[in-house]
Scaffold this active site. Structure first.
Site, mmCIF file in Angstrom:
data_model
loop_
_atom_site.group_PDB
_atom_site.id
_atom_site.type_symbol
_atom_site.label_atom_id
_atom_site.label_comp_id
_atom_site.label_asym_id
_atom_site.label_seq_id
_atom_site.Cartn_x
_atom_site.Cartn_y
_atom_site.Cartn_z
ATOM 1 C CG HIS A 172 26.781 -11.300 17.160
ATOM 2 N ND1 HIS A 172 25.864 -12.124 17.757
ATOM 3 C CD2 HIS A 172 27.017 -11.861 15.943
ATOM 4 C CE1 HIS A 172 25.564 -13.137 16.964
ATOM 5 N NE2 HIS A 172 26.251 -12.996 15.846
ATOM 6 C CG ASP A 173 31.311 -7.860 17.726
ATOM 7 O OD1 ASP A 173 31.062 -8.741 18.566
ATOM 8 O OD2 ASP A 173 32.084 -8.036 16.763
ATOM 9 C CG ASN A 211 35.199 -12.272 13.030
ATOM 10 O OD1 ASN A 211 34.617 -13.288 13.382
ATOM 11 N ND2 ASN A 211 34.856 -11.069 13.455
ATOM 12 C CG ASP A 262 34.543 -7.315 15.394
ATOM 13 O OD1 ASP A 262 34.956 -7.474 16.546
ATOM 14 O OD2 ASP A 262 34.147 -8.270 14.682
ATOM 15 C CG ASP A 269 37.325 -10.701 15.976
ATOM 16 O OD1 ASP A 269 36.429 -9.871 16.303
ATOM 17 O OD2 ASP A 269 37.089 -11.909 15.803
ATOM 18 C CB THR A 296 33.759 -6.829 19.841
ATOM 19 O OG1 THR A 296 34.826 -6.247 19.072
ATOM 20 C CG2 THR A 296 33.081 -5.764 20.672
ATOM 21 C CG PHE A 316 33.816 -17.018 16.470
ATOM 22 C CD1 PHE A 316 34.397 -18.029 15.717
ATOM 23 C CD2 PHE A 316 34.502 -15.817 16.609
ATOM 24 C CE1 PHE A 316 35.638 -17.858 15.113
ATOM 25 C CE2 PHE A 316 35.744 -15.629 16.000
ATOM 26 C CZ PHE A 316 36.307 -16.651 15.249
ATOM 27 C CG ASN A 317 33.893 -13.107 19.979
ATOM 28 O OD1 ASN A 317 34.453 -13.286 18.899
ATOM 29 N ND2 ASN A 317 33.088 -12.084 20.219
HETATM 30 C C1 BDR Z 1 31.001 -13.021 17.407
HETATM 31 O O1 BDR Z 1 31.784 -13.810 16.527
HETATM 32 C C2 BDR Z 1 32.290 -13.035 15.491
HETATM 33 O O2 BDR Z 1 32.206 -13.711 14.271
HETATM 34 C C3 BDR Z 1 31.530 -11.734 15.510
HETATM 35 O O3 BDR Z 1 32.345 -10.657 15.080
HETATM 36 C C4 BDR Z 1 31.123 -11.585 16.946
HETATM 37 O O4 BDR Z 1 32.121 -10.934 17.695
HETATM 38 C C5 BDR Z 1 29.599 -13.569 17.423
HETATM 39 O O5 BDR Z 1 29.595 -14.887 17.856
HETATM 40 CA CA CA Z 2 33.936 -9.763 16.650
#
Ligand code: BDR
Ligand code: CA
Length: 316
Positions: free
Chosen positions: A240-241, A40, A16, A11, A125, A166-167
Site C-alpha cells: 500500500h504505502d 499500526n 510504511d 505509522d 501513510t 484502516f488509515n
Molecule cells: C494501510 O493500513 C496499514 O496497516 C498499512 O500500513 C497501510 O498504511 C492499508 O490499509
Molecule cells: Ca501505514
C-alpha cells in the site's frame, strides 16, 4: 532538477518502512522529516520502528518526530494482526542508536510549513491525526501545503470493515479535517494498492539486488506476506504505502480522477468509509484526485530502482 520537498507522516508498519526507504533515497525528493503517530502499533513502537529503518539504511540524519498517541475522537485502533507485536515483526534489528527529536510532530509540521513558500507536499501513510491536529491548531498552514498525498480509503470495500480502510477508520475525524482543508489532495486507496501484490517472484527480484535496503525489504515481506495471506488469502501482501512515494517520483504510475470524496462520520457500519462520487450523482465540487488505476510494472521498477540505490553495508 529541483527536488520536490516532502514531509512523510507514517505509522511503521511494514509497508510504511518501504515507503521510508524509497522517500529517503529518491534523488528527485527532499525528505524534510518523518512524523509519526499511533496506527499500526502504539506510538512508542511506531516511533522506534521509524528510527530502526532510518538507522538500518544509514539515514540517521533524517529527523523523526513523535506525534499523537491516539486518534482525535474515536478509541485507538491498531493492526497487530498484520504487522505483529512490534509493528515491524520479521527483521532482527541491531541495537538502536537513533532517537526522535524532542519537538512534537504537530509543532514540527506547523513550523516547517510556515517556514516554506507553499512548495511542500505532505504525504500521509498512516491515520491522518498529526496533520489534522496541525490544521486545527494553525489553520493558516493549509495554504502552505502544495498537495496532500495519502494512502487511505477505498471506492469499494474496506480492509478492516466492509466499508472502511484502516488509515481512515483509525481516525475518521482526522481524515475529514484533511479532506475538507481545501487543498489539492490525492487519495491513493485500496483500489490501486491491492493491484500491487508482493508475490514470491517480486521478493526474489528484490533479493537479487542484495543491498542493505533490499535485505530489509525481504525480511519485512516475509512476515507481511504471511499475515496478508492468512487474513485475506492474497498471493502476496499489497504494498500500500510505497505507492504514494512512487507516484511522487513518477506521477505517470497512477491514473487519477477528480471526485467529490467525503468521509462517513456516522457511527454506523459505514463509519470511516470514503464516499467517492465517481459518477457525480451529487453534483458537488471535486475534493480529491482519486487513484483509479496503477501501472504495476512501472511501480515495481520504481521499487527496484529505489532499493538498488542503497549500498551493501549500513544496518550496523
Ligand atoms: C494501510 O493500513 C496499514 O496497516 C498499512 O500500513 C497501510 O498504511 C492499508 O490499509
Ligand atoms: Ca501505514
Amino acid at each position: 532538477m529541483e527536488k520536490k520537498k516532502i514531509l512523510l507522516d507514517c505509522d511503521p508498519g511494514h509497508d510504511d518502512a518501504v515507503a521510508i526507504m524509497l522517500a529517503a533515497g529518491a534523488p528527485s525528493l527532499e525528505l524534510l522529516g518523518v512524523t509519526v503517530e499511533s496506527g499500526n502499533q502504539t506510538l512508542e513502537k511506531t516511533v522506534r520502528n521509524t528510527c530502526r529503518v532510518l538507522q538500518w539504511i544509514g539515514r540517521e540524519d533524517v529527523p523523526v518526530y513523535a506525534g499523537c498517541d491516539r486518534p482525535m475522537v474515536r478509541d485507538k485502533l491498531t493492526a497487530g494482526d498484520i504487522h505483529g507485536e512490534t509493528g515491524l515483526d520479521g527483521p532482527v534489528f541491531p541495537p538502536l542508536r537513533k532517537q526522535p527529536e524532542s519537538e512534537h510532530a504537530v509543532s514540527f509540521l506547523i513550523r516547517t510549513l510556515r517556514a516554506y513558500e507553499g512548495d511542500i507536499t505532505v504525504v500521509t501513510t498512516g491515520p491522518m491525526t498529526n496533520l489534522a491536529m496541525a490544521l486545527r491548531l494553525a489553520p493558516e498552514i493549509a495554504e502552505k501545503i502544495r498537495r496532500i498525498v495519502l494512502m487511505g480509503g477505498s471506492c469499494t470495500n474496506g480492509n478492516v470493515s466492509p466499508a472502511a480502510e484502516f488509515n481512515i477508520l483509525a481516525d475518521p475525524e482526522a481524515a475529514h479535517v484533511c479532506f475538507t482543508a481545501g487543498r489539492p489532495l490525492t487519495m491513493v486507496g485500496l483500489d490501486v494498492t491491492r493491484r500491487v501484490l508482493c508475490t514470491p517472484e517480486v521478493v526474489a527480484r528484490m533479493a537479487a539486488l542484495d543491498t542493505c535496503a533490499s535485505r530489509l525489504f525481504v525480511d519485512l515481506m516475509g512476515h507481511f506476506c504471511r499475515t496478508q495471506k492468512a487474513i485475506f488469502g492474497w498471493a502476496g501482501g499489497p504494498l500500500h504505502d510505497p505507492v504514494t512515494i512512487a507516484y511522487l517520483i513518477d506521477p505517470a504510475v497512477l491514473t487519477t480522477r477528480p471526485m467529490n470524496a467525503q468521509i462517513d462520520l456516522s457511527r454506523g457500519p459505514s463509519y470511516g468509509r470514503t464516499n467517492c462520487d465517481a459518477y457525480d450523482y451529487l453534483g458537488l465540487p471535486a475534493t480529491a484526485d482519486v487513484a483509479v488505476d496503477i501501472d504495476a510494472e512501472r511501480f515495481w521498477d520504481l521499487v527496484e530502482e529505489g532499493l538498488a540505490r542503497y549500498g551493501k553495508e549500513a544496518q550496523a
